[in-house]
Write a protein that holds these residues in place. Structure first.
Motif, PDB file in Angstrom:
ATOM      1  N   VAL A   1       0.875  -1.172   0.000  1.00 27.65           N
ATOM      2  CA  VAL A   1       0.000   0.000   0.000  1.00 27.65           C
ATOM      3  C   VAL A   1       0.909   1.217   0.000  1.00 27.65           C
ATOM      4  N   MET A   2       0.688   2.130  -0.965  1.00 27.94           N
ATOM      5  CA  MET A   2       1.525   3.315  -1.121  1.00 27.94           C
ATOM      6  C   MET A   2       0.619   4.536  -1.204  1.00 27.94           C
ATOM      7  N   GLY A   3       1.163   5.681  -0.857  1.00 31.36           N
ATOM      8  CA  GLY A   3       0.438   6.935  -1.005  1.00 31.36           C
ATOM      9  C   GLY A   3       1.136   7.828  -2.020  1.00 31.36           C
ATOM     10  N   VAL A   4       0.339   8.606  -2.750  1.00 31.33           N
ATOM     11  CA  VAL A   4       0.874   9.554  -3.727  1.00 31.33           C
ATOM     12  C   VAL A   4       0.287  10.925  -3.428  1.00 31.33           C
ATOM     13  N   LEU A   5       1.163  11.899  -3.182  1.00 29.33           N
ATOM     14  CA  LEU A   5       0.734  13.277  -2.971  1.00 29.33           C
ATOM     15  C   LEU A   5       0.461  13.924  -4.318  1.00 29.33           C
ATOM     16  N   VAL A   6      -0.755  14.454  -4.498  1.00 33.01           N
ATOM     17  CA  VAL A   6      -1.131  15.159  -5.719  1.00 33.01           C
ATOM     18  C   VAL A   6      -1.795  16.475  -5.345  1.00 33.01           C
ATOM     19  N   GLU A   7      -1.856  17.371  -6.329  1.00 36.13           N
ATOM     20  CA  GLU A   7      -2.420  18.699  -6.091  1.00 36.13           C
ATOM     21  C   GLU A   7      -3.903  18.637  -5.753  1.00 36.13           C
TER      22      GLU A   7
END
Length: 159
Positions: free
Chosen positions: A99-105
């Motif tokens: 499980v990974m997280g991605v920071l997006v605008e």
């Protein structure tokens, strides 16, 4: 007379079904990730940094008792880091056993994409080291959306 077995016709029909993509902004670009890879969408909150991690790693979050590493999409794609603000979000992705997280605008929409509407990535871009991270392009409401290959975005060696 050539009669195609029923299961072959059903498989062909299923393959032509539209896929759903969560679309989001990062910098001046629009991207999409298959909705089946998105576990949840969370408002940005500060992360806890870890030592000796890739430069794209922002840190970790505790999400319901699970430690999830969050990565900056801009850095993952070879660009500048993204500075989070009140509207920023983390896409929590479920990838096989990780499980990974991605920071997006920001998250824009969920769109339907038919296979025949997907366009290839231009050849010059396809020769780049990060090109496999974009599997195809689609024109949605007059804007190009880069459809991401999450397996290439997060190779097993990054986690």
């Amino acid at each position: 007379m050539n009669i195609e077995p029923m299961h072959h016709r059903a498989a062909a029909h299923v393959a032509a079904e539209p896929a759903q993509y969560v679309t989001f902004r990062a910098g001046n670009s629009r991207y999409g990730i298959d909705v089946m890879s998105v576990q949840e969408i969370r408002s940005w909150q500060p992360t806890t940094p870890l030592p000796q991690r890739p430069s794209s790693a922002r840190g970790v979050l505790d999400i319901r008792g699970q430690v999830v590493e969050v990565f900056d999409l801009g850095k993952l794609l070879g660009g500048p880091a993204f500075e989070p603000n009140a509207g920023s979000v983390v896409l929590v992705l479920s990838l096989e056993d990780r499980v990974m997280g991605v920071l997006v605008e920001s998250v824009s929409d969920i769109i339907q994409v038919r296979p025949q509407d997907q366009m290839p990535v231009p050849r010059a871009a396809a020769d780049g080291a990060r090109s496999s991270q974009v599997s195809s392009m689609v024109n949605h409401e007059g804007q190009l959306v880069a459809l991401m290959n999450v397996d290439a975005l997060f190779p097993a060696t990054i986690a």
